[in-house]
Design a protein around this motif. Structure first.
Motif, PDB file in Angstrom:
ATOM      1  N   LYS A 166       0.833  -1.209   0.000  1.00  0.00           N
ATOM      2  CA  LYS A 166       0.000   0.000   0.000  1.00  0.00           C
ATOM      3  C   LYS A 166       0.868   1.260   0.000  1.00  0.00           C
ATOM      4  O   LYS A 166       0.634   2.200  -0.778  1.00  0.00           O
ATOM      5  CB  LYS A 166      -0.909  -0.002   1.239  1.00  0.00           C
ATOM      6  CG  LYS A 166      -1.785   1.237   1.359  1.00  0.00           C
ATOM      7  CD  LYS A 166      -2.630   1.209   2.618  1.00  0.00           C
ATOM      8  CE  LYS A 166      -1.856   1.702   3.825  1.00  0.00           C
ATOM      9  NZ  LYS A 166      -2.700   1.855   5.034  1.00  0.00           N
ATOM     10  N   TYR A 167       1.894   1.259   0.851  1.00  0.00           N
ATOM     11  CA  TYR A 167       2.759   2.442   0.931  1.00  0.00           C
ATOM     12  C   TYR A 167       3.712   2.537  -0.262  1.00  0.00           C
ATOM     13  O   TYR A 167       4.058   3.641  -0.692  1.00  0.00           O
ATOM     14  CB  TYR A 167       3.522   2.444   2.253  1.00  0.00           C
ATOM     15  CG  TYR A 167       2.644   2.837   3.421  1.00  0.00           C
ATOM     16  CD1 TYR A 167       2.085   4.113   3.482  1.00  0.00           C
ATOM     17  CD2 TYR A 167       2.366   1.958   4.457  1.00  0.00           C
ATOM     18  CE1 TYR A 167       1.278   4.495   4.543  1.00  0.00           C
ATOM     19  CE2 TYR A 167       1.559   2.323   5.522  1.00  0.00           C
ATOM     20  CZ  TYR A 167       1.016   3.596   5.559  1.00  0.00           C
ATOM     21  OH  TYR A 167       0.213   3.964   6.608  1.00  0.00           O
ATOM     22  N   GLU A 168       4.132   1.394  -0.805  1.00  0.00           N
ATOM     23  CA  GLU A 168       4.961   1.437  -2.011  1.00  0.00           C
ATOM     24  C   GLU A 168       4.195   2.083  -3.165  1.00  0.00           C
ATOM     25  O   GLU A 168       4.768   2.849  -3.959  1.00  0.00           O
ATOM     26  CB  GLU A 168       5.424   0.031  -2.386  1.00  0.00           C
ATOM     27  CG  GLU A 168       6.532  -0.499  -1.482  1.00  0.00           C
ATOM     28  CD  GLU A 168       6.976  -1.905  -1.842  1.00  0.00           C
ATOM     29  OE1 GLU A 168       8.117  -2.270  -1.496  1.00  0.00           O
ATOM     30  OE2 GLU A 168       6.175  -2.645  -2.454  1.00  0.00           O
ATOM     31  N   ASP A 169       2.903   1.795  -3.275  1.00  0.00           N
ATOM     32  CA  ASP A 169       2.077   2.418  -4.307  1.00  0.00           C
ATOM     33  C   ASP A 169       1.995   3.930  -4.104  1.00  0.00           C
ATOM     34  O   ASP A 169       2.023   4.713  -5.070  1.00  0.00           O
ATOM     35  CB  ASP A 169       0.670   1.807  -4.307  1.00  0.00           C
ATOM     36  CG  ASP A 169       0.661   0.369  -4.818  1.00  0.00           C
ATOM     37  OD1 ASP A 169       1.627  -0.028  -5.487  1.00  0.00           O
ATOM     38  OD2 ASP A 169      -0.310  -0.366  -4.518  1.00  0.00           O
ATOM     39  N   GLN A 170       1.900   4.353  -2.829  1.00  0.00           N
ATOM     40  CA  GLN A 170       1.866   5.792  -2.544  1.00  0.00           C
ATOM     41  C   GLN A 170       3.190   6.450  -2.908  1.00  0.00           C
ATOM     42  O   GLN A 170       3.222   7.569  -3.441  1.00  0.00           O
ATOM     43  CB  GLN A 170       1.561   6.019  -1.058  1.00  0.00           C
ATOM     44  CG  GLN A 170       0.134   5.660  -0.660  1.00  0.00           C
ATOM     45  CD  GLN A 170      -0.140   5.957   0.805  1.00  0.00           C
ATOM     46  OE1 GLN A 170       0.482   6.832   1.404  1.00  0.00           O
ATOM     47  NE2 GLN A 170      -1.077   5.224   1.398  1.00  0.00           N
ATOM     48  N   ILE A 171       4.312   5.764  -2.626  1.00  0.00           N
ATOM     49  CA  ILE A 171       5.631   6.314  -2.951  1.00  0.00           C
ATOM     50  C   ILE A 171       5.760   6.532  -4.449  1.00  0.00           C
ATOM     51  O   ILE A 171       6.280   7.564  -4.905  1.00  0.00           O
ATOM     52  CB  ILE A 171       6.741   5.360  -2.445  1.00  0.00           C
ATOM     53  CG1 ILE A 171       6.808   5.388  -0.907  1.00  0.00           C
ATOM     54  CG2 ILE A 171       8.102   5.746  -3.039  1.00  0.00           C
ATOM     55  CD1 ILE A 171       7.684   4.309  -0.308  1.00  0.00           C
ATOM     56  N   ARG A 172       5.282   5.574  -5.251  1.00  0.00           N
ATOM     57  CA  ARG A 172       5.399   5.678  -6.711  1.00  0.00           C
ATOM     58  C   ARG A 172       4.646   6.886  -7.261  1.00  0.00           C
ATOM     59  O   ARG A 172       4.994   7.404  -8.322  1.00  0.00           O
ATOM     60  CB  ARG A 172       4.888   4.395  -7.363  1.00  0.00           C
ATOM     61  CG  ARG A 172       5.807   3.196  -7.129  1.00  0.00           C
ATOM     62  CD  ARG A 172       5.351   1.976  -7.920  1.00  0.00           C
ATOM     63  NE  ARG A 172       6.181   0.825  -7.608  1.00  0.00           N
ATOM     64  CZ  ARG A 172       5.885  -0.102  -6.704  1.00  0.00           C
ATOM     65  NH1 ARG A 172       4.734  -0.017  -6.024  1.00  0.00           N
ATOM     66  NH2 ARG A 172       6.700  -1.104  -6.470  1.00  0.00           N
ATOM     67  N   ARG A 173       3.621   7.328  -6.533  1.00  0.00           N
ATOM     68  CA  ARG A 173       2.823   8.464  -7.020  1.00  0.00           C
ATOM     69  C   ARG A 173       3.405   9.819  -6.625  1.00  0.00           C
ATOM     70  O   ARG A 173       2.965  10.856  -7.114  1.00  0.00           O
ATOM     71  CB  ARG A 173       1.384   8.341  -6.500  1.00  0.00           C
ATOM     72  CG  ARG A 173       0.605   7.180  -7.117  1.00  0.00           C
ATOM     73  CD  ARG A 173      -0.882   7.297  -6.850  1.00  0.00           C
ATOM     74  NE  ARG A 173      -1.209   7.161  -5.445  1.00  0.00           N
ATOM     75  CZ  ARG A 173      -1.507   6.006  -4.846  1.00  0.00           C
ATOM     76  NH1 ARG A 173      -1.500   4.882  -5.549  1.00  0.00           N
ATOM     77  NH2 ARG A 173      -1.810   5.959  -3.571  1.00  0.00           N
ATOM     78  N   LEU A 174       4.393   9.822  -5.733  1.00  0.00           N
ATOM     79  CA  LEU A 174       4.989  11.079  -5.290  1.00  0.00           C
ATOM     80  C   LEU A 174       5.866  11.677  -6.389  1.00  0.00           C
ATOM     81  O   LEU A 174       6.564  10.956  -7.101  1.00  0.00           O
ATOM     82  CB  LEU A 174       5.837  10.860  -4.039  1.00  0.00           C
ATOM     83  CG  LEU A 174       5.101  10.483  -2.743  1.00  0.00           C
ATOM     84  CD1 LEU A 174       6.117  10.183  -1.649  1.00  0.00           C
ATOM     85  CD2 LEU A 174       4.163  11.596  -2.301  1.00  0.00           C
ATOM     86  N   LYS A 175       5.838  12.991  -6.517  1.00  0.00           N
ATOM     87  CA  LYS A 175       6.721  13.678  -7.455  1.00  0.00           C
ATOM     88  C   LYS A 175       7.720  14.498  -6.640  1.00  0.00           C
ATOM     89  O   LYS A 175       7.379  15.520  -6.060  1.00  0.00           O
ATOM     90  CB  LYS A 175       5.905  14.574  -8.394  1.00  0.00           C
ATOM     91  CG  LYS A 175       5.009  13.770  -9.331  1.00  0.00           C
ATOM     92  CD  LYS A 175       4.380  14.626 -10.399  1.00  0.00           C
ATOM     93  CE  LYS A 175       3.579  13.765 -11.369  1.00  0.00           C
ATOM     94  NZ  LYS A 175       2.967  14.559 -12.454  1.00  0.00           N
ATOM     95  N   LEU A 176       8.950  13.994  -6.595  1.00  0.00           N
ATOM     96  CA  LEU A 176       9.974  14.565  -5.723  1.00  0.00           C
ATOM     97  C   LEU A 176      11.227  14.904  -6.523  1.00  0.00           C
ATOM     98  O   LEU A 176      11.637  14.149  -7.412  1.00  0.00           O
ATOM     99  CB  LEU A 176      10.324  13.557  -4.620  1.00  0.00           C
ATOM    100  CG  LEU A 176       9.164  13.110  -3.723  1.00  0.00           C
ATOM    101  CD1 LEU A 176       9.540  11.853  -2.950  1.00  0.00           C
ATOM    102  CD2 LEU A 176       8.784  14.227  -2.756  1.00  0.00           C
ATOM    103  N   ARG A 177      11.854  16.020  -6.169  1.00  0.00           N
ATOM    104  CA  ARG A 177      13.076  16.446  -6.857  1.00  0.00           C
ATOM    105  C   ARG A 177      14.329  15.935  -6.155  1.00  0.00           C
ATOM    106  O   ARG A 177      15.267  15.470  -6.782  1.00  0.00           O
ATOM    107  CB  ARG A 177      13.164  17.980  -6.926  1.00  0.00           C
ATOM    108  CG  ARG A 177      12.187  18.600  -7.882  1.00  0.00           C
ATOM    109  CD  ARG A 177      12.377  20.111  -7.889  1.00  0.00           C
ATOM    110  NE  ARG A 177      11.374  20.762  -8.719  1.00  0.00           N
ATOM    111  CZ  ARG A 177      11.209  22.072  -8.794  1.00  0.00           C
ATOM    112  NH1 ARG A 177      11.980  22.872  -8.080  1.00  0.00           N
ATOM    113  NH2 ARG A 177      10.278  22.583  -9.567  1.00  0.00           N
TER     114      ARG A 177
END
Length: 472
Positions: free
Chosen positions: A333-344
């Motif tokens: 569940k949290y890995e899916d959330q990480i993939r959606r983050l847009k981070l520089r």
């Protein structure tokens, strides 16, 4: 002395209804019973993950692996029936191993939780085999069950009665905090000895050679983005035996790269008593706040930023690489959330490490983060103990007894919200790697903690006298 009057060496059985590879405290107990008490040790536990090499190679320690009980089909029909049937099967399996599969022990040391059916099975086995029985209280099982059902649920109340009833029958008890010791004495009628978690000797700050070796082995994993390309994966093409994201080897000498990312490590069981979303939100805030501080607008080309960083350009704040270790139900569940983050400037990696590599990772990191808040409010996170053992400062989620372990502004900091954690990341990593003075101060405090606190000393002072007393 470990030998009895008849000349037979004393024997201990260490019981874990769970994966022994994920039960560090019980592994350390086993090593101490063998090496410091001079006993033969039988570990009865589930398999899954390899325990530490020192355990596997110790001639006095014998591991007896039980099968893990899974009733997937029945649980779809009736969850309550599946739980009862699973407990009954585990009870029979435990009694079979403890009474027939292993030599007769003089003492049984059992991890709690889980309490059902472990405590009843160990009590029965101790009676049938004429052995003593010690409970090592890591937490309260009924409080963990209460996270999913609520404290007022009938199942939780039955579990509480079971845990208290059989816990009182033990011949001795250890617990992990003074707060838990007080609770057991006042409300459970259990007199427990506080045995603080401490790291064993194989947790220590990593040398440059150890860091380079670890990052070389993990190179492909570190440079593989969890989603799209990120600020770490752009360095993939420069990886070789002499160069990693963090280190460089030249003429036989190893150096830490000046524009390396800061390495932040967290270990989690991916369960409800650790709110991982706090870390994700804090990482996002750090990313946005650094961009704002450096005057970068949202339209900036992040690809060019990463090229500049790869070519050696340094900024007032570093990239952050979060490596999250552990297994558990909420991981996907949290890995899916990480993939959606847009981070520089922030990247995440999740992994499960060999037991020999985990201490090296902690010893190579710049900061540890603990999200553990405790279902009972009375236990302490083992991961923080291990981090301190490696001289790693920690930012830890605040709860009632955490200050028994984390000394604020000495070896770590506490936070209650994602914004507070983001503030701490900004403060600690400003000027990284050379001019981050607040981080260096906490590092010194963590190193002091590491040099004064080791498991073998704690065990000999507080556990060995109780084991000798119980064994007679």
């Amino acid at each position: 002395m470990a030998g009895s009057a008849a000349g037979r060496w004393k024997r201990a059985a260490v019981v874990v209804l769970g994966d022994i590879g994920r039960s560090p405290r019980m592994q350390y107990h086993s090593l101490s019973l063998a090496n410091q008490a001079g006993m033969e040790v039988d570990i009865v536990a589930n398999g899954g993950s390899d325990p530490h090499l020192s355990l596997r190679e110790n001639p006095s320690i014998h591991i007896h692996e039980m099968k893990t009980v899974k009733l997937t089909g029945i649980s779809k029909i009736s969850g309550a029936l599946a739980l009862l049937l699973k407990a009954a099967i585990q009870f029979v399996m435990l009694v079979w191993f403890l009474c027939f599969k292993i030599p007769r022990p003089d003492v049984l040391l059992v991890q709690n939780p889980p309490s059902v059916p472990t405590l009843a099975a160990v009590k029965l086995a101790s009676w049938l085999r004429g052995a003593k029985f010690i409970v090592d209280w890591h937490n309260f099982g009924y409080t963990l069950l209460g996270l999913s059902h609520g404290r007022s649920h009938i199942i939780v109340k039955i579990y509480f009665w079971f845990e208290k009833h059989f816990g009182q029958m033990a011949d001795g008890a250890f617990c992990v905090t003074k707060a838990m010791q007080h609770e057991l004495a006042q409300n459970w009628g259990v007199r427990a000895t506080v045995l603080y978690d401490q790291s064993p000797d194989f947790f220590h700050p990593a040398s440059l050679m150890e860091k380079h070796g670890l990052f070389s082995r993990l190179g492909n994993t570190i440079c593989s983005a969890m989603g799209n390309v990120d600020c770490i994966s752009v360095e993939k093409e420069v990886q070789d035996m002499n160069t990693t994201v963090f280190t460089s080897k030249n003429d036989g000498k190893i150096f830490l790269k000046p524009n390396r990312p800061a390495l932040v490590v967290s270990s989690t069981s991916w369960t409800p008593d650790e709110d991982f979303s706090i870390l994700l939100e804090a990482a996002l805030m750090y990313d946005r706040r650094v961009a704002a501080t450096l005057g970068e607008d949202d339209s900036m080309d992040e690809g060019q930023l990463w090229i500049d960083i790869k070519n050696g350009k340094q900024f007032g704040y570093p990239r952050l690489l979060f490596i999250i270790t552990g297994k558990g139900p909420d991981r996907k569940k949290y890995e899916d959330q990480i993939r959606r983050l847009k981070l520089r400037r922030v990247a995440f990696r999740t992994m499960w490490l060999a037991s020999e590599d985990y201490p090296l990772l902690l010893g190579s990191a710049d900061l540890g983060v603990s999200l553990h808040t405790s279902s009972s409010g009375l236990d302490l996170p083992m991961k923080v103990v291990d981090m301190f053992g490696c001289g790693l400062p920690v930012c830890a989620a605040s709860f009632s007894c955490i200050e028994e372990l984390v000394k604020v502004n000495k070896n770590g900091l506490l936070f209650s919200t994602s914004s507070e954690l983001a503030d701490e990341l900004m403060m600690l990593f400003k000027g990284f790697p050379e001019e981050c003075y607040a981080l260096k101060s906490l590092k010194e405090g963590a190193m002091d903690t590491a040099s004064t606190s080791k498991w073998s000393t704690e065990w000999e002072t507080n556990a060995l006298p109780l084991v000798n007393q119980v064994c007679g």
